[in-house]
Design a protein around this motif. Structure first.
Motif: not given
Length: 83
Positions: A8, A21, A23-25, A27-29, A69
Motif C-alpha cells: 500500500t 492510500s 484508507s485502502f483495504t 478489497e480496494t480496486r 485489488t
C-alpha cells in the motif's frame, strides 16, 4: 513484515497519491478504479516492488487479475517472497 501495508505504501508513492492510500483495504480496486493507475504506472509499480521486496517478476507472470485489488497485488508479492 506486513506485506499488505508495504504494498500500500509503494502504491501511494508510485502513484503520488499523497496519502490517499491510508484508507485502502484488501478489497480496494486498483485497475480501472484509480485514474493514476495506467500502463506506465504498472511498469513503475512492478519495478519498485521488485526493488523494495528483493523479488523478480517475469513478464509471463503479469496478469490483469494481479492488479485487480490491493489484496491481489499484496498476495502476488507475498507469493514471490522466500519462505
Amino acid at each position: 513484515m506486513d506485506v499488505l501495508q508495504e504494498v500500500t505504501k509503494v502504491i501511494d508513492e508510485v502513484l503520488s497519491l499523497g496519502g490517499r492510500s491510508a484508507s485502502f483495504t484488501r478489497e480496494t480496486r486498483l485497475l480501472g478504479a484509480i485514474p493514476e493507475f495506467d500502463s506506465m504506472a504498472v511498469v513503475t509499480l512492478l519495478t519498485t516492488l521488485e526493488d523494495r521486496f528483493g523479488i523478480a517478476v517475469d513478464d509471463d507472470e503479469i496478469e490483469a487479475s494481479t492488479f485487480a485489488t490491493v489484496g491481489s497485488l499484496a498476495d502476488f508479492v507475498a507469493s514471490k517472497l522466500p519462505a
